[in-house]
Design an enzyme around this catalytic site. Structure first.
Site, PDB file in Angstrom:
ATOM      1  N   CYS A  18       7.301   7.390  -3.496  1.00  0.00           N
ATOM      2  CA  CYS A  18       8.009   8.120  -1.691  1.00  0.00           C
ATOM      3  C   CYS A  18       8.380   6.372  -1.372  1.00  0.00           C
ATOM      4  O   CYS A  18       8.037   5.379  -1.240  1.00  0.00           O
ATOM      5  CB  CYS A  18       6.530   8.359  -1.454  1.00  0.00           C
ATOM      6  N   ASP A  52       8.443   5.646   1.795  1.00  0.00           N
ATOM      7  CA  ASP A  52       7.568   5.282   2.670  1.00  0.00           C
ATOM      8  C   ASP A  52       6.855   4.181   2.916  1.00  0.00           C
ATOM      9  O   ASP A  52       7.411   3.432   2.202  1.00  0.00           O
ATOM     10  CB  ASP A  52       5.944   6.297   2.734  1.00  0.00           C
ATOM     11  N   ARG A  97       5.092   1.903   3.709  1.00  0.00           N
ATOM     12  CA  ARG A  97       4.194   2.293   3.498  1.00  0.00           C
ATOM     13  C   ARG A  97       2.558   1.909   2.459  1.00  0.00           C
ATOM     14  O   ARG A  97       2.211   1.232   2.532  1.00  0.00           O
ATOM     15  CB  ARG A  97       2.888   3.021   4.813  1.00  0.00           C
ATOM     16  N   HIS A 157       1.841   9.651  -1.563  1.00  0.00           N
ATOM     17  CA  HIS A 157       0.282   9.644  -0.323  1.00  0.00           C
ATOM     18  C   HIS A 157       0.460  10.574   0.223  1.00  0.00           C
ATOM     19  O   HIS A 157       0.853  11.227   0.922  1.00  0.00           O
ATOM     20  CB  HIS A 157       1.435   7.949   0.100  1.00  0.00           C
ATOM     21  N   CYS A 195       2.014  12.109   4.466  1.00  0.00           N
ATOM     22  CA  CYS A 195       3.678  11.902   3.513  1.00  0.00           C
ATOM     23  C   CYS A 195       4.250  12.590   4.457  1.00  0.00           C
ATOM     24  O   CYS A 195       3.755  14.169   4.819  1.00  0.00           O
ATOM     25  CB  CYS A 195       3.492  12.517   1.968  1.00  0.00           C
TER      26      CYS A 195
HETATM   27 CO    CO Z   1       6.042  10.277   2.065  1.00  0.00          CO
END
Ligand code: CO
Length: 211
Positions: free
Chosen positions: A42, A44, A46, A98, A101
């Site tokens: 992803c 993302d 993090r 994750h 999400c």
């Molecule tokens: Co995500």
């Protein structure tokens, strides 16, 4: 100082540190990359592939998009997959989602995120529909999203197995193995939820016999 200037400063410090540890570090990497893994994760911020797996530059070939989707008309994803499988000869392809999400959570709502995001999130709604009975039975919203995250990763591994890129590599070289993982934002631990050995049979509808 602008915030982006910090990145450039940190980069200089990082490069110097790498050289201190290993004089040949950049020389070696500049001439060849030989990663064993393709990571489809992803976007993302993090979930940085190298950092959470303790790997160095050169070890993981990476593609990231919103909610780590494998879509059979996505030329970007398919180019990365083709290059990683046929040129870099990776041994493992890892789809890593994750918990928590935003893409997964958004897909469960009826919110209009406007054309492009709606189009993208539709693919996750399709995963929900396939597993509707199981997901509808989960009352807690965040538990429901977490389970959908796991099922989504599994579905994306199936999507990989449906491509002729993967099926040809399985037939000719018995690789790569496919993995579906989910990373926990709260504890930093990766939960391996699904695995597909090279050569695993899938629904015959998707299997090519003249590869
Ligand atoms: Co995500």
């Amino acid at each position: 100082m602008f915030t982006y200037e910090r990145l450039l400063l940190e980069n200089k410090a990082w490069a110097a540190e790498k050289l201190e540890d290993d004089k040949d570090f950049f020389n070696r990497l500049a001439h060849i990359q030989n990663p064993e893994f393709l990571w489809i994760g992803c976007s993302d911020s993090r979930v940085p592939a190298n950092e959470i797996t303790g790997t160095q530059p050169g070890e993981i070939f990476v593609h990231r998009n919103v909610a780590n989707l494998v879509i059979n008309t996505d030329v970007n994803l398919l180019s990365v997959l083709d290059f990683a499988v046929n040129h870099l000869k990776v041994k493992h392809v890892i789809v890593c989602g994750h918990y928590g999400c935003g893409g997964i959570k958004a897909s469960i709502t009826k919110n209009d995120f406007k054309p492009v995001l709606n189009m993208w999130l539709r693919n996750i709604k399709d995963v929900y529909r396939i597993h509707r009975d199981e997901l509808d039975a989960i009352e807690d919203d965040s538990q429901k999203a977490d389970r959908l995250t796991e099922l989504n990763v599994k579905e994306q591994v199936f999507n990989l197995a449906k491509t002729s890129i993967i099926q040809r590599a399985w037939k000719e070289e018995n690789r790569p193995h496919l993995h579906g993982w989910v990373y926990g934002l709260k504890d930093g631990i990766i939960n391996p939820v699904f695995e597909m050995e090279a050569g695993t049979h899938i629904d015959p509808l998707y299997e090519y016999d003249n590869l």
